[in-house]
Design a protein around this motif. Structure first.
Motif, PDB file in Angstrom:
ATOM      1  N   TRP A   3       0.829  -1.211   0.000  1.00  0.00           N
ATOM      2  CA  TRP A   3       0.000   0.000   0.000  1.00  0.00           C
ATOM      3  C   TRP A   3       0.859   1.256   0.000  1.00  0.00           C
ATOM      4  N   ASN A   4       2.111   1.133   0.458  1.00  0.00           N
ATOM      5  CA  ASN A   4       2.986   2.305   0.573  1.00  0.00           C
ATOM      6  C   ASN A   4       4.104   2.256  -0.465  1.00  0.00           C
ATOM      7  N   LEU A   5       3.765   1.900  -1.676  1.00  0.00           N
ATOM      8  CA  LEU A   5       4.772   1.744  -2.729  1.00  0.00           C
ATOM      9  C   LEU A   5       5.566   3.030  -2.938  1.00  0.00           C
ATOM     10  N   ALA A   6       4.895   4.178  -2.969  1.00  0.00           N
ATOM     11  CA  ALA A   6       5.587   5.441  -3.195  1.00  0.00           C
ATOM     12  C   ALA A   6       6.574   5.743  -2.074  1.00  0.00           C
ATOM     13  N   THR A   7       6.222   5.358  -0.835  1.00  0.00           N
ATOM     14  CA  THR A   7       7.112   5.597   0.309  1.00  0.00           C
ATOM     15  C   THR A   7       8.374   4.760   0.193  1.00  0.00           C
ATOM     16  N   ILE A   8       8.234   3.511  -0.212  1.00  0.00           N
ATOM     17  CA  ILE A   8       9.402   2.637  -0.374  1.00  0.00           C
ATOM     18  C   ILE A   8      10.271   3.113  -1.534  1.00  0.00           C
ATOM     19  N   PHE A   9       9.618   3.691  -2.543  1.00  0.00           N
ATOM     20  CA  PHE A   9      10.320   4.174  -3.739  1.00  0.00           C
ATOM     21  C   PHE A   9      11.111   5.451  -3.463  1.00  0.00           C
ATOM     22  N   ARG A  10      10.695   6.211  -2.447  1.00  0.00           N
ATOM     23  CA  ARG A  10      11.286   7.518  -2.175  1.00  0.00           C
ATOM     24  C   ARG A  10      12.802   7.481  -1.943  1.00  0.00           C
ATOM     25  N   PRO A  11      13.363   6.542  -1.148  1.00  0.00           N
ATOM     26  CA  PRO A  11      14.818   6.523  -0.956  1.00  0.00           C
ATOM     27  C   PRO A  11      15.589   6.342  -2.263  1.00  0.00           C
ATOM     28  N   VAL A  12      15.050   5.560  -3.175  1.00  0.00           N
ATOM     29  CA  VAL A  12      15.707   5.354  -4.469  1.00  0.00           C
ATOM     30  C   VAL A  12      15.757   6.673  -5.233  1.00  0.00           C
ATOM     31  N   VAL A  13      14.636   7.385  -5.225  1.00  0.00           N
ATOM     32  CA  VAL A  13      14.561   8.678  -5.905  1.00  0.00           C
ATOM     33  C   VAL A  13      15.552   9.663  -5.300  1.00  0.00           C
ATOM     34  N   GLU A  14      15.643   9.696  -3.984  1.00  0.00           N
ATOM     35  CA  GLU A  14      16.532  10.645  -3.306  1.00  0.00           C
ATOM     36  C   GLU A  14      18.000  10.334  -3.571  1.00  0.00           C
ATOM     37  N   ARG A  15      18.351   9.052  -3.625  1.00  0.00           N
ATOM     38  CA  ARG A  15      19.745   8.688  -3.906  1.00  0.00           C
ATOM     39  C   ARG A  15      20.166   9.149  -5.297  1.00  0.00           C
ATOM     40  N   GLY A  50      13.659  14.869  -8.078  1.00  0.00           N
ATOM     41  CA  GLY A  50      12.694  15.643  -7.312  1.00  0.00           C
ATOM     42  C   GLY A  50      11.587  14.803  -6.720  1.00  0.00           C
ATOM     43  N   PRO A  51      10.852  15.361  -5.743  1.00  0.00           N
ATOM     44  CA  PRO A  51       9.771  14.621  -5.080  1.00  0.00           C
ATOM     45  C   PRO A  51       8.595  14.301  -6.004  1.00  0.00           C
ATOM     46  N   GLU A  52       8.568  14.958  -7.185  1.00  0.00           N
ATOM     47  CA  GLU A  52       7.476  14.676  -8.131  1.00  0.00           C
ATOM     48  C   GLU A  52       7.646  13.323  -8.816  1.00  0.00           C
ATOM     49  N   VAL A  53       8.810  12.709  -8.680  1.00  0.00           N
ATOM     50  CA  VAL A  53       9.066  11.408  -9.306  1.00  0.00           C
ATOM     51  C   VAL A  53       8.490  10.306  -8.414  1.00  0.00           C
ATOM     52  N   THR A  54       7.461   9.654  -8.881  1.00  0.00           N
ATOM     53  CA  THR A  54       6.810   8.559  -8.175  1.00  0.00           C
ATOM     54  C   THR A  54       6.772   7.348  -9.103  1.00  0.00           C
ATOM     55  N   PRO A  55       6.377   6.177  -8.602  1.00  0.00           N
ATOM     56  CA  PRO A  55       6.267   5.018  -9.497  1.00  0.00           C
ATOM     57  C   PRO A  55       5.377   5.268 -10.706  1.00  0.00           C
ATOM     58  N   TYR A  56       4.383   6.174 -10.580  1.00  0.00           N
ATOM     59  CA  TYR A  56       3.486   6.433 -11.709  1.00  0.00           C
ATOM     60  C   TYR A  56       4.209   7.126 -12.854  1.00  0.00           C
ATOM     61  N   ALA A  57       5.343   7.776 -12.570  1.00  0.00           N
ATOM     62  CA  ALA A  57       6.121   8.414 -13.636  1.00  0.00           C
ATOM     63  C   ALA A  57       6.630   7.371 -14.631  1.00  0.00           C
ATOM     64  N   LEU A  58       6.771   6.135 -14.186  1.00  0.00           N
ATOM     65  CA  LEU A  58       7.214   5.067 -15.085  1.00  0.00           C
ATOM     66  C   LEU A  58       6.157   4.797 -16.153  1.00  0.00           C
ATOM     67  N   ARG A  59       4.890   4.933 -15.780  1.00  0.00           N
ATOM     68  CA  ARG A  59       3.795   4.752 -16.740  1.00  0.00           C
ATOM     69  C   ARG A  59       3.804   5.894 -17.756  1.00  0.00           C
ATOM     70  N   HIS A  60       3.906   7.139 -17.282  1.00  0.00           N
ATOM     71  CA  HIS A  60       3.956   8.284 -18.191  1.00  0.00           C
ATOM     72  C   HIS A  60       5.113   8.123 -19.176  1.00  0.00           C
ATOM     73  N   SER A  61       6.263   7.707 -18.659  1.00  0.00           N
ATOM     74  CA  SER A  61       7.454   7.577 -19.499  1.00  0.00           C
ATOM     75  C   SER A  61       7.287   6.481 -20.539  1.00  0.00           C
ATOM     76  N   SER A  62       6.615   5.404 -20.166  1.00  0.00           N
ATOM     77  CA  SER A  62       6.370   4.311 -21.109  1.00  0.00           C
ATOM     78  C   SER A  62       5.470   4.778 -22.254  1.00  0.00           C
ATOM     79  N   ILE A  63       4.437   5.544 -21.926  1.00  0.00           N
ATOM     80  CA  ILE A  63       3.523   6.055 -22.950  1.00  0.00           C
ATOM     81  C   ILE A  63       4.263   6.962 -23.928  1.00  0.00           C
ATOM     82  N   VAL A  64       5.045   7.885 -23.386  1.00  0.00           N
ATOM     83  CA  VAL A  64       5.774   8.831 -24.233  1.00  0.00           C
ATOM     84  C   VAL A  64       6.830   8.119 -25.068  1.00  0.00           C
ATOM     85  N   ARG A  65       7.495   7.114 -24.498  1.00  0.00           N
ATOM     86  CA  ARG A  65       8.528   6.364 -25.228  1.00  0.00           C
ATOM     87  C   ARG A  65       7.932   5.730 -26.483  1.00  0.00           C
TER      88      ARG A  65
END
Length: 396
Positions: free
Chosen positions: A305-317, A321-336
């Motif tokens: 349920w807290n996927l974005a929270t677990i993803f946050r340390p990866v983003v910070e390393r 920015g904080p706007e990068v969430t797992p859903y950004a992977l979907r947006h990027s796939s569509i645009v690709r």
């Protein structure tokens, strides 16, 4: 015509103001098992309904100013409201649900339907204390409109306030379906109308190297978590879809593997279908190993349920920015896919959405429109003389 229930000491302000001020309300029996209660205060008194052991306040009395029929009522207006609240659908003897309770019920409903509990969690975080304790049947359009406007005033983006408002509308609508005493649906339909500037897309598009870095960093965090992010990045599917995958959905062809991805439950069509999505041989090999210890019909991934929270340390390393969430992977796939010239209809089908939504949110990335070739042929090249021209250059 039914007789009106009269009360000599409550039905007019002159009589009420002669009553002694006290905490215990004065009551009048207005129907079998239903009492209209009036509490005499130093200031204006309050109207409540008492029924089956519960007491609920719903308006001020018109002791010192004229009634408006909503927050300020006469005796006769209060009498009718009390009856409505107490016995619309006589079988319901429980106290009318509060906003906070409606959100709890909404969360349970989401879990039952496989929806995102995150929506209810975010809603609860942003509800004011005054709104939480409010009875759903007594909500007004102004209260809801002011609450959402307050979110924007604190710095929240209109699109975020709109999204949280939609969750509250869903929670209140569910409460109304379960309790026929709630007849004020217009309060949230009008009070939480779509904000004019809430349609601005917040799609975060990541470069291919950044996506690869996020997947690699997720594997460093945890192997199973990394595999989950890997699937999200390669398929562009929603989290809710991936969490419904089972080992049986992996069609492990040696050279052309694919996942039979379940459709989302978005929109009016709630029927779950499966659509084949191609995946790389590399990912198929990892999924085959992961699925070996799981039953064929068991979930391929444990729900987080807290996927974005677990993803946050990866983003910070990676210093993103904080706007990068797992859903950004979907947006990027569509645009690709759009930038690679994949037809819009195919991109929409692959990502379980509509052509209209793709064109609305990603139109700047769509290339290869058939109309472009037709209009390009009509462009004039002013640097090249047109054949057969009758214009003769003048000699100096």
């Amino acid at each position: 015509m039914a007789r009106r229930t009269r009360s000599a000491f409550l039905e007019n302000r002159t009589a009420r103001l002669k009553l002694a001020t006290r905490k215990k309300p004065y009551t009048a029996l207005i129907a079998p098992g239903i009492f209209l209660a009036y509490r005499r205060n130093a200031g204006p008194g309050t109207w409540s309904v008492k029924c089956n052991g519960w007491l609920m306040r719903f308006a001020l009395a018109d002791d010192h100013e004229n009634a408006n029929g909503e927050s300020l009522m006469t005796y006769w207006q209060a009498l009718e409201r009390a009856k409505t609240l107490a016995r619309a659908g006589e079988t319901n003897t429980e106290q009318p649900i509060s906003v906070a309770e409606s959100v709890t019920a909404y969360q349970a409903d989401l879990e039952t339907r496989g929806g995102r509990k995150y929506n209810a969690t975010q809603l609860r975080l942003h509800l004011s204390d005054a709104l939480k304790s409010k009875t759903v049947a007594l909500l007004t359009e102004r209260e809801l409109r002011d609450w959402r406007a307050g979110l924007v005033k604190t710095g929240m983006k209109p699109s975020s306030a709109e999204r949280i408002g939609r969750s509250l509308k869903a929670a209140l609508a569910l409460a109304a379906r379960n309790d026929k005493r709630i007849t004020n649906a217009s309060a949230w339909k009008n009070g939480l109308k779509k904000l004019p500037d809430s349609e601005v897309a917040r799609n975060v598009i990541l470069s291919d190297p950044t996506v690869a870095a996020l997947v690699g960093g997720s594997y460093d965090e945890d192997r199973d978590f990394g595999l989950l992010i890997d699937v999200l990045a390669e398929t562009g599917a929603r989290e809710s879809q991936v969490f419904r995958l089972t080992p049986a959905d992996l069609q492990d062809h040696l050279t052309a593997p694919r996942l039979m991805m379940p459709a989302s439950k978005k929109g009016k069509n709630r029927k779950i279908e499966h659509r084949p999505l191609p995946i790389s041989v590399r990912l198929a090999k990892a999924l085959r190993k992961h699925a070996a210890s799981r039953a064929t019909d068991a979930p391929l991934f444990d729900k987080l349920w807290n996927l974005a929270t677990i993803f946050r340390p990866v983003v910070e390393r990676l210093r993103l920015g904080p706007e990068v969430t797992p859903y950004a992977l979907r947006h990027s796939s569509i645009v690709r896919q759009l930038l690679k010239g994949v037809p819009t209809r195919v991109v929409a089908a692959h990502h379980d959405t509509s052509v209209a939504m793709i064109e609305k949110n990603y139109s700047r990335y769509i290339i290869g429109d058939p109309s472009e070739a037709l209009t390009r042929a009509t462009l004039l090249d002013f640097g090249t003389p047109t054949e057969g021209t009758n214009v003769v250059p003048m000699v100096a």
